[in-house]
Design a protein around this motif. Structure first.
Motif, PDB file in Angstrom:
ATOM      1  N   ALA A 119       0.912  -1.312  -0.107  1.00 33.14           N
ATOM      2  CA  ALA A 119      -0.114   0.047  -0.061  1.00 33.14           C
ATOM      3  C   ALA A 119       0.931   1.149   0.113  1.00 33.14           C
ATOM      4  CB  ALA A 119      -0.882   0.030   1.197  1.00 33.14           C
ATOM      5  N   PRO A 120       0.416   2.253  -0.689  1.00 34.27           N
ATOM      6  CA  PRO A 120       1.343   3.501  -0.615  1.00 34.27           C
ATOM      7  C   PRO A 120       1.247   4.135   0.724  1.00 34.27           C
ATOM      8  CG  PRO A 120      -0.963   3.753  -1.534  1.00 34.27           C
ATOM      9  CD  PRO A 120      -0.792   2.502  -1.317  1.00 34.27           C
TER      10      PRO A 120
ATOM     11  N   CYS B 167      -6.099   3.441  -7.766  1.00 35.20           N
ATOM     12  CA  CYS B 167      -5.330   2.541  -8.805  1.00 35.20           C
ATOM     13  C   CYS B 167      -4.821   1.326  -8.158  1.00 35.20           C
ATOM     14  CB  CYS B 167      -4.693   3.315  -9.698  1.00 35.20           C
ATOM     15  SG  CYS B 167      -2.932   4.130  -8.599  1.00 35.20           S
ATOM     16  N   LEU B 168      -4.556   0.406  -8.855  1.00 37.45           N
ATOM     17  CA  LEU B 168      -4.065  -0.992  -8.290  1.00 37.45           C
ATOM     18  C   LEU B 168      -3.335  -1.576  -9.467  1.00 37.45           C
ATOM     19  CD1 LEU B 168      -3.555  -3.310  -6.356  1.00 37.45           C
ATOM     20  CD2 LEU B 168      -5.871  -4.173  -7.183  1.00 37.45           C
TER      21      LEU B 168
ATOM     22  N   CYS C  62       0.734   3.997  -5.902  1.00 37.46           N
ATOM     23  CA  CYS C  62      -0.549   3.289  -5.568  1.00 37.46           C
ATOM     24  C   CYS C  62      -0.552   2.048  -5.046  1.00 37.46           C
ATOM     25  CB  CYS C  62      -1.237   3.431  -7.142  1.00 37.46           C
ATOM     26  SG  CYS C  62      -0.838   2.451  -8.280  1.00 37.46           S
ATOM     27  N   PHE C  63      -1.597   1.349  -4.773  1.00 36.09           N
ATOM     28  CA  PHE C  63      -1.609   0.082  -4.168  1.00 36.09           C
ATOM     29  C   PHE C  63      -1.043  -1.005  -5.478  1.00 36.09           C
ATOM     30  CE2 PHE C  63      -4.818   1.881  -1.696  1.00 36.09           C
ATOM     31  CZ  PHE C  63      -4.560   1.212  -0.451  1.00 36.09           C
ATOM     32  N   ARG C  64      -0.085  -1.848  -4.863  1.00 40.54           N
ATOM     33  CA  ARG C  64       0.613  -2.888  -5.905  1.00 40.54           C
ATOM     34  C   ARG C  64       0.278  -4.321  -5.410  1.00 40.54           C
ATOM     35  NH1 ARG C  64       3.951  -0.921 -10.029  1.00 40.54           N
ATOM     36  NH2 ARG C  64       4.120   1.286  -9.896  1.00 40.54           N
TER      37      ARG C  64
ATOM     38  N   GLY D  95       2.891  -4.081 -15.297  1.00 37.21           N
ATOM     39  CA  GLY D  95       1.703  -5.220 -15.267  1.00 37.21           C
ATOM     40  C   GLY D  95       0.392  -4.491 -15.641  1.00 37.21           C
ATOM     41  N   VAL D  96      -0.461  -4.643 -15.159  1.00 40.70           N
ATOM     42  CA  VAL D  96      -1.679  -4.202 -15.403  1.00 40.70           C
ATOM     43  C   VAL D  96      -2.484  -3.494 -14.418  1.00 40.70           C
ATOM     44  CG1 VAL D  96      -4.277  -5.029 -15.847  1.00 40.70           C
ATOM     45  CG2 VAL D  96      -2.282  -6.426 -16.347  1.00 40.70           C
ATOM     46  N   LEU D  97      -2.791  -2.127 -14.781  1.00 35.26           N
ATOM     47  CA  LEU D  97      -3.314  -0.842 -14.082  1.00 35.26           C
ATOM     48  C   LEU D  97      -4.957  -1.170 -14.074  1.00 35.26           C
ATOM     49  CD1 LEU D  97      -3.074   1.661 -12.595  1.00 35.26           C
ATOM     50  CD2 LEU D  97      -3.562   2.870 -14.676  1.00 35.26           C
TER      51      LEU D  97
END
Length: 521
Positions: free
Chosen positions: A238-239, A250-251, A265-267, A303-305
């Motif tokens: 988490a940020p 966003c993740l 942003c969240f990753r 990756g995928v946003l």
């Protein structure tokens, strides 16, 4: 988009009522005779199509003798449901005849009984009509469903028809009183989820279950549920100073997490990283059983946003091990993972039933049967329970059932959690009914699963809506409860609800016992 299981077959000749006076019993009789002829012919074609590409004799594929008549009845039911029967149903009611609304388990006998009675009303020579079915023939479907239910789920406790299944928590491995208490309260089957714990803990759970059987005198089947290719969140970052996802956040689903200090942003990573590469812009994603919704906004080098579209007003926590669903995206995943194949060695040696997650086709069933044959000397003695949780499984359900039940004891679990996300919540009740109809036509037992009495199981107090849901489970052969601190109390309440409801309902049929709930005027 999910297609109705009944509409999925190619359309054949259907009845046209537009010029018919169905209020005339003789016209109604003639129409029913035409319908019966179409059902017999089209049903046989469907039955034959379940054979090999060479269209060999169908019995060569259906090797269990008990399923021969069940398979043919299923084919007749599918042929029947190609027609809109509503005009016929409305026309039959004024004559005090069956409206054909409860014939799933006995298609041709039900049609023949109605035709024979209409023939008597119209004074038609009985020799020109199908013979009125004998009582034994008329009740054969009920007998077959009862037999196949016992083959998979065993006998019930007391007089209750619907079984109760409970998912075992880890504590069931160390607390030998836990399973005994469940059986004494009315549990008939225990479920072990192979996505959790390990072989040593599974063995301890099963030992406690077998000991509880001996001590209580109540039989208990053991279902071991293969984890299947269920994508889940793995590691989560988490940020800074942010702990919950909000709508609009966003993740990024990525193969490799960056340094937490660089997270803007969240990753998160995924337990099945190949899934990330199969997502496209615009794809829908759901996280944690639908509690968090998102859409793929962009494909990046990392990756995928994902852009969050649904979350709690106060924000939703993003936690590891939570499930990921991507409805509408073909993830191209085998229903048997490497872990599943490894777990099968234990399952084949210890379980009564193997639960098959994310099964989608007859080919998937055949794959599991081949794996079982490699693990067991008598692979047809273990039962298979297919979890129906994708649109593909719904569409392919008839062929899936034939492949499985034609070889060994078989049951269907309506996995309403993943299924609702995959097909849309608004369609869940409709598709659940169709699955129940088709399974009854094939005399295959059904397990009603996901979030049954969940508030009671987790918090100790049920909601009003889930009490009605539990009562409606009388349409199935078994109800599954998930684990929780109050699961024993939930078994007691569910046993009471199901016992009461079977005096009022049997499958779809209302049971009109004498009522004393109100006083006279």
């Amino acid at each position: 988009m999910v297609v109705s299981t009944i509409e999925h077959e190619q359309a054949a000749t259907t009845l046209d009522y537009s010029t018919l006076d169905l209020s005339n019993p003789c016209v109604l009789l003639e129409t029913l005779q035409t319908l019966r002829q179409l059902v017999v012919q089209d049903g046989q074609d469907i039955f034959d199509s379940w054979c090999s590409p060479q269209r060999c004799v169908a019995v060569s594929r259906i090797q269990r003798q008990v399923f021969l008549s069940s398979g043919l009845n299923l084919a007749h039911y599918m042929a029947l449901r190609r027609h809109d029967l509503r005009p016929l149903q409305a026309a039959l009611v004024p004559w005090g005849l069956s409206s054909l609304g409860r014939l799933e388990g006995r298609v041709i006998p039900s049609l023949d009984a109605v035709i024979a009675t209409l023939g008597a009303i119209c004074k038609v020579n009985p020799a020109t009509l199908p013979s009125r079915p004998a009582l034994q023939e008329f009740l054969e479907g009920d007998r077959l469903l009862h037999q196949q239910t016992e083959d998979v789920l065993g006998q019930t406790t007391g007089e209750r028809r619907v079984r109760i299944m409970v998912t075992l928590p880890t504590e069931a491995a160390s607390d030998d009183n836990f399973v005994r208490d469940l059986l004494q309260r009315g549990t008939n089957c225990v479920r072990i989820n192979c996505a959790h714990d390990n072989a040593d803990l599974w063995a301890a759970m099963i030992d406690n279950a077998r000991r509880a059987e001996t001590e209580t005198g109540h039989s208990c089947k053991v279902l071991m549920d293969l984890a299947g290719p269920k994508p889940r969140l793995d590691e989560v970052i988490a940020p800074d100073h942010k702990h919950r996802l909000l709508q609009g956040d966003c993740l990024v689903l990525t193969h490799d997490l960056p340094d937490p200090k660089d997270a803007t942003c969240f990753r998160a990573t995924c337990t099945l990283p190949e899934v990330i590469d199969r997502l496209q812009v615009g794809a829908t994603a759901w996280i944690d059983d639908g509690r968090i919704g998102a859409i793929v906004e962009a494909l990046t080098d990392q990756g995928v946003l994902l852009r969050i579209t649904h979350a709690s007003l106060k924000g939703s926590k993003l936690l590891p091990d939570k499930g990921l669903n991507f409805p509408g995206t073909d993830l191209q995943l085998s229903p048997l993972t490497a872990k599943d194949r490894q777990d099968l060695a234990f399952v084949a040696a210890h379980a009564d039933i193997v639960g098959y997650s994310f099964v989608q086709s007859a080919a998937d069933i055949k794959l599991l049967q081949q794996e079982l044959a490699a693990q067991m000397t008598q692979p047809r003695e273990i039962a298979i329970m297919a979890k129906i949780e994708t649109p593909q499984a719904v569409n392919n359900l008839p062929a899936l059932m034939v492949q499985a039940a034609g070889q060994q004891p078989f049951a269907v679990m309506i996995a309403r959690g993943d299924l609702a996300i995959a097909i849309g919540y608004q369609r869940l009740a409709e598709i659940q009914e169709e699955i129940l109809w088709l399974c009854e036509a094939a005399h295959i037992p059904v397990v009603w699963a996901t979030q049954v009495l969940e508030n009671l199981v987790k918090k100790g107090i049920p909601s009003r809506a889930e009490m009605t849901d539990a009562a409606m489970a009388e349409q199935a052969e078994c109800v599954m409860l998930n684990k929780g601190p109050f699961v024993a109390e939930a078994v007691t309440m569910l046993d009471d609800v199901l016992t009461r409801m079977q005096a009022h309902q049997l499958k779809k049929t209302s049971q009109l016992r004498a009522l004393h709930s109100w006083s006279g005027s």
